[in-house]
Design an enzyme around this catalytic site. Structure first.
Site, short mmCIF file in Angstrom:
data_model
loop_
_atom_site.label_atom_id
_atom_site.label_comp_id
_atom_site.label_asym_id
_atom_site.label_seq_id
_atom_site.Cartn_x
_atom_site.Cartn_y
_atom_site.Cartn_z
N GLY A 195 37.14 35.14 31.57
CA GLY A 195 38.20 34.22 31.18
C GLY A 195 38.21 33.00 32.08
O GLY A 195 38.39 31.87 31.64
N MET A 222 37.08 31.88 36.61
CA MET A 222 36.55 32.31 37.90
C MET A 222 37.12 31.43 38.99
O MET A 222 37.09 30.21 38.90
CB MET A 222 35.02 32.23 37.90
CG MET A 222 34.37 32.61 39.21
SD MET A 222 34.80 34.30 39.71
CE MET A 222 34.75 34.13 41.48
N GLU A 262 30.42 35.91 40.59
CA GLU A 262 31.11 37.19 40.81
C GLU A 262 30.72 38.20 39.73
O GLU A 262 30.66 37.85 38.55
CB GLU A 262 32.63 36.99 40.79
CG GLU A 262 33.37 38.24 41.23
CD GLU A 262 34.89 38.09 41.17
OE1 GLU A 262 35.59 38.69 41.99
OE2 GLU A 262 35.38 37.37 40.28
N HIS A 299 46.87 32.81 37.53
CA HIS A 299 46.07 33.91 38.07
C HIS A 299 44.99 33.37 39.01
O HIS A 299 44.85 33.84 40.16
CB HIS A 299 45.42 34.67 36.91
CG HIS A 299 44.60 35.85 37.31
ND1 HIS A 299 45.05 37.14 37.15
CD2 HIS A 299 43.36 35.95 37.85
CE1 HIS A 299 44.12 37.98 37.59
NE2 HIS A 299 43.08 37.28 38.01
N GLU A 300 44.23 32.38 38.54
CA GLU A 300 43.13 31.86 39.35
C GLU A 300 43.64 31.12 40.58
O GLU A 300 43.01 31.17 41.65
CB GLU A 300 42.23 30.94 38.51
CG GLU A 300 41.66 31.57 37.26
CD GLU A 300 40.99 32.92 37.51
OE1 GLU A 300 40.33 33.08 38.56
OE2 GLU A 300 41.12 33.81 36.66
#
Length: 916
Positions: free
Chosen positions: A308, A310, A173, A344-345
């Site tokens: 941080g 992916m 990404e 978050h991921e």
């Protein structure tokens, strides 16, 4: 084996020269590597052919640092064409051909062209393809496996026996899948992936799906792993890791197999991550009423990692500091970071993976949701951390800082250039996206938000979506619950234009007049720094959910809507004060009239607990930010700050520290500096005394202690030097352990006040520790030195991967840039190493570095120097515009406001002298 592939007489190298001067206009004529006209004239791929499945074979050799591969892409023709265009970057193509599904015969390729600036390769066919025709494009290729942090690259770590070991890993990404395989590398070209990996028998291979079966090949030293086919997904979500790591595993309540991988020497640091992951997967599955859709979920700690983490579907990759937690060595803030990054991921497994934005213009649909849900989710599994109380500090404030610039951008923003795509991985897409979702939740309720999200995910699963698709789902669910909201109409004003409003509230008796206008740090320079394509179509008027409480009814939250520039409303009583934007859930600032400011200040001084911690932090943030934006006199903000003598909560103090630090940076070369520092030390002294030097208390107590002690020590607080050196020398000479939550204070102060012995010891510990969070603390401490040679040395080390990992160069630079004695060294280093830094990190991180090292520029001379330098280095970058705008603002603020701060401090000193 792939290594036996035959090669044609001509080899094509697809790579990147320069990304400048690209265009999508009809007049632009790109010239291919061959010198001929490139047959496609847009930086976006044509839509005539779409991939359905990639059949990928890769042989990854970690002895020779080389990989070769084959990709066969099953495609369908959407519109008549004789052209197939896809992406390839830094890959040497050795063979290619096209086959028809129907006839099983080859389709003749007339010519192949490469255009490096767009990282594209085009195959011109001898005859046109018909609509709905199916075909396979097969490409064989090879490339070196290098340490570049993007695409398919090598990473290394040191094992327990001191041996340097290598792994292969990926970061695709946003636009790096094309560095591992030729592909349609745009998010709306979704397809399935059938992956086969040839790797050394002593290693393991991981990917999005589990291995279906394996067998030996060649001389018996190689293993051929065949992975199960992935779901339909975008290229940037494909992931590959070849390594010798160990794992720990668990099963969720929903029967998902979760495993966390790390080098053997750090495998005991994955237990916290494993626990958080299993709980979060179950929580998200229940919240969305959509289960995690793969059978397994792997998380892996990558030794060298640019981001941080992916969110690759089924194989999430992490920087070590974002997944490894050592209970004996890591701080509370390090533990919180592990939890929030994981949350978050995992949120991306739904928002981003299951449903993906159609184009990077709507990146916020991925990142805004994940940034909101990381707080929302951890609030559920770790309620004692009070994550939603921290939301305003870590998300809303961060977003407002960037969005108050004329060089900001809308959440939904036009991007085409690769650098522009990279640049929107910023606080607007992440934090502003999160903040407006938090605002939305607070007026439509959590239940309606949840049902709207489920509707959105269900409608678009395995496909792509746009911002309007989200608002359409939310509006439908809201109306089903008899809410009188047109969510789409309301939220378009927040996603379709940059910036945010300041609401000015004036009071006459029981009548309040509210007026909105766009808040900018410097409204006089809008035309100089705004990209014309980002200008508003809504006239900078927002639909604002204005909430408020009053002094007489502090628990009774009132709401009224404002979608015009001026509106009156009536209070229910004649209270002494009102506080608008209750708990700071709205994405707007509030300016009160003189009477109300004074009443609020009086309240805070007499009993600050009458207002919530978030509201107190909000008043501080609004007052200081409005004064920085020339909307409010600095006197109001400084008068308000006096109440901090009695403040003992983390979020208000963290807010105050940020604004005090900004004032100090602006004034550090002025006579006012020492007087200002004295005042701040006076304010912070009581809370420093209360928190003390014992590493105890709640999670928020530990965050407060770290924040205020670190700031007080930087200001030279009495006793800090002695206490820090006492603890440090006991560790260095006797091995006495320093409590984890004091290390961010002790380490830099030992370097600041110590000498060569202390610096060398910290660097040695940095090189040898196996705790990632500890390594980060030690590296940051090295940048606090007052020794110019050490400043030069650590900056030099940051470009030597054997001294400081490439991924950590950013931390070195930011640390030196924040060191008063290192700031000019950082600026010189950035200028002399511009190309190297840009190559490592790209546009987004470079933007933050440029802003950091120019934060102390406060004169016309400084501005002219920055402007002259950037004129030679690509001032078209949004990064450059933001840095220049911030420096211009600092110059203006010093000219217009410095004397007002001087007067306030002198008046306060006069009053103090008169009373003593």
């Amino acid at each position: 084996m792939i290594s036996a592939f035959s090669r044609p007489s001509v080899i094509y190298k697809c790579g990147r020269d320069s990304l400048d001067n690209r265009s999508t206009s009809a007049a632009f004529q790109p010239i291919a590597e061959s010198g001929q006209l490139f047959p496609w004239n847009s930086s976006r791929l044509p839509q005539a052919v779409k991939p359905n499945r990639y059949d990928v074979r890769l042989q990854i050799d970690l002895d020779s640092f080389f990989f070769n591969g084959s990709v066969s892409i099953q495609m369908q023709v959407i519109a008549p064409t004789d052209l197939i265009v896809l992406h390839s970057n830094n890959l040497t193509i050795t063979k290619y051909y096209v086959k028809s599904h129907k006839s099983r015969s080859r389709i003749d390729i007339e010519e192949m062209h490469v255009y490096k600036p767009w990282q594209m390769v085009a195959f011109k066919l001898q005859k046109p393809l018909a609509v709905n025709e199916e075909l396979d494009l097969t490409i064989e290729y090879e490339a070196d496996l290098v340490s570049k942090l993007t695409g398919l690259y090598k990473s290394s770590y040191t094992a327990e026996d001191g041996e340097k070991r290598f792994i292969a890993t990926t970061q695709f990404e946003p636009t790096y899948a094309r560095e591992a395989l030729p592909c349609f590398d745009e998010p709306n070209f979704k397809a399935t992936f059938l992956l086969n990996i040839i790797r050394n028998k002593n290693l393991i291979a991981l990917s999005n799906k589990p291995v279906a079966h394996s067998h030996s090949v060649g001389d018996g030293n190689w293993v051929f792993d065949i992975f199960k086919e992935t779901p339909k997904m975008s290229t940037y979500l494909l992931a590959i890791v070849v390594c010798d790591f160990k794992s720990r595993s668990a099963i969720t309540n929903g029967n998902v197999q979760v495993a966390v991988y790390a080098p053997n020497k750090t495998i005991d640091q994955v237990h916290f991550a494993l626990n958080i992951t299993t709980r979060m997967v179950d929580y998200y599955s229940d919240f969305f009423q959509i289960g995690y859709l793969l059978s397994k979920l792997d998380l892996i700690a990558i030794p060298d990692f640019k981001a941080g983490a992916m969110e690759n579907w089924g194989l999430v990759t992490y920087r070590e500091t974002a997944i490894l937690y050592n209970e004996q060595e890591s701080s509370a803030s390090a533990q919180q970071r592990v939890a929030t990054v994981i949350a978050h991921e995992l949120a991306h497994q739904w928002f981003g993976n299951l449903v993906t934005m159609e184009w990077w213009s709507d990146l916020w649909l991925n990142e805004g949701f994940a940034s909101f849900l990381e707080f929302f989710g951890i609030e559920h599994v770790k309620p004692e951390w009070s994550m939603m109380a921290q939301f305003f500090l870590d998300q809303t404030q961060v977003a407002m800082e960037s969005d108050a610039l004329a060089s900001s951008h809308p959440l939904s923003v036009e991007v085409n250039d690769i650098d522009d795509i990279d640049l929107i991985f910023d606080s607007i897409s992440y934090s502003k996206g999160a903040a407006i979702l938090n605002m939305l939740q607070n007026f439509i309720t959590t239940d309606v938000l949840r049902k709207g999200l489920t509707r959105y995910l269900t409608r678009h699963e395995y496909h792509n979506a746009k911002t309007e698709d989200l608002w359409s789902a939310m509006t439908a669910v809201s109306k089903e619950h008899n809410q009188n909201f047109d969510v789409e109409k309301i939220m378009q004003t927040w996603t379709g234009q940059m910036g945010f409003p300041v609401v000015t509230i004036s009071r006459v008796g029981k009548v309040l007049q509210a007026r909105q206008h766009r808040f900018l740090f410097n409204a006089n320079t809008v035309s100089n720094f705004t990209d014309p394509k980002d200008e508003s179509h809504f006239g900078y008027v927002w639909y604002i959910p204005i909430t408020y409480i009053t002094q007489t009814h502090p628990e009774d939250v009132q709401l009224f809507w404002m979608n015009e520039q001026l509106k009156n409303f009536e209070l229910v009583d004649d209270a002494a004060w009102i506080k608008a934007n209750v708990n700071q859930t709205g994405f707007y600032r509030v300016k009160y009239d003189h009477y109300n400011w004074n009443a609020l200040i009086t309240q805070l001084k007499s009993d600050h607990t009458a207002l919530s911690s978030a509201d107190r932090a909000g008043l501080l943030d609004d007052a200081f930010s409005l004064s920085f934006g020339f909307v409010l006199a600095p006197k109001v903000a400084l008068d308000l700050s006096v109440y901090l003598l009695n403040e003992r909560d983390y979020v208000p103090w963290a807010t105050a520290v940020q604004h005090f630090d900004r004032l100090l940076v602006l004034c550090e070369e002025k006579a006012i500096y020492l007087t200002l520092k004295k005042y701040i030390l006076e304010m912070i002294a009581p809370v420093v005394t209360q928190v003390g030097w014992e590493d105890n208390g709640s999670h928020l107590d530990k965050l407060l202690r770290s924040t205020v002690l670190k700031f007080a020590c930087e200001l030279g607080h009495s006793g800090c030097k002695e206490q820090s050196l006492l603890l440090f020398h006991a560790w260095m000479r006797n091995g006495t352990r320093i409590p984890p939550n004091l290390r961010s204070i002790v380490y830099p102060n030992a370097i600041r006040y110590g000498g060569e012995e202390e610096w060398a010891y910290v660097y040695e510990q940095y090189q040898t520790t196996s705790t990632a969070s500890e390594r980060k603390e030690l590296l940051g401490a090295l940048t606090a030195t007052r020794n110019v040679w050490h400043i030069t040395q650590i900056l030099s080390y940051s470009l030597q991967p054997d001294k400081v990992k490439s991924q950590d160069m950013y931390y070195v630079f930011i640390g030196v840039a924040n060191n008063p004695l290192g700031r000019w060294h950082a600026w010189r280093f950035l200028r002399s190493s511009w190309d190297d830094i840009y190559e490592i990190y790209g546009a987004a991180t470079f933007k933050r570095m440029l802003k950091s090292c120019t934060q102390h520029f406060t004169t016309e001379f400084d501005y002219a120097e920055l402007e002259a330098f950037l004129a030679t280095r690509g001032s078209q970058l949004r990064a450059a515009r933001q840095a220049m705008e911030l420096v211009r603002h600092s110059v203006e603020w010093m000219a217009r406001s410095e004397y007002l701060v001087v007067n306030w401090l002198q008046d306060r000193q006069s009053v103090f002298d008169a009373n003593t």
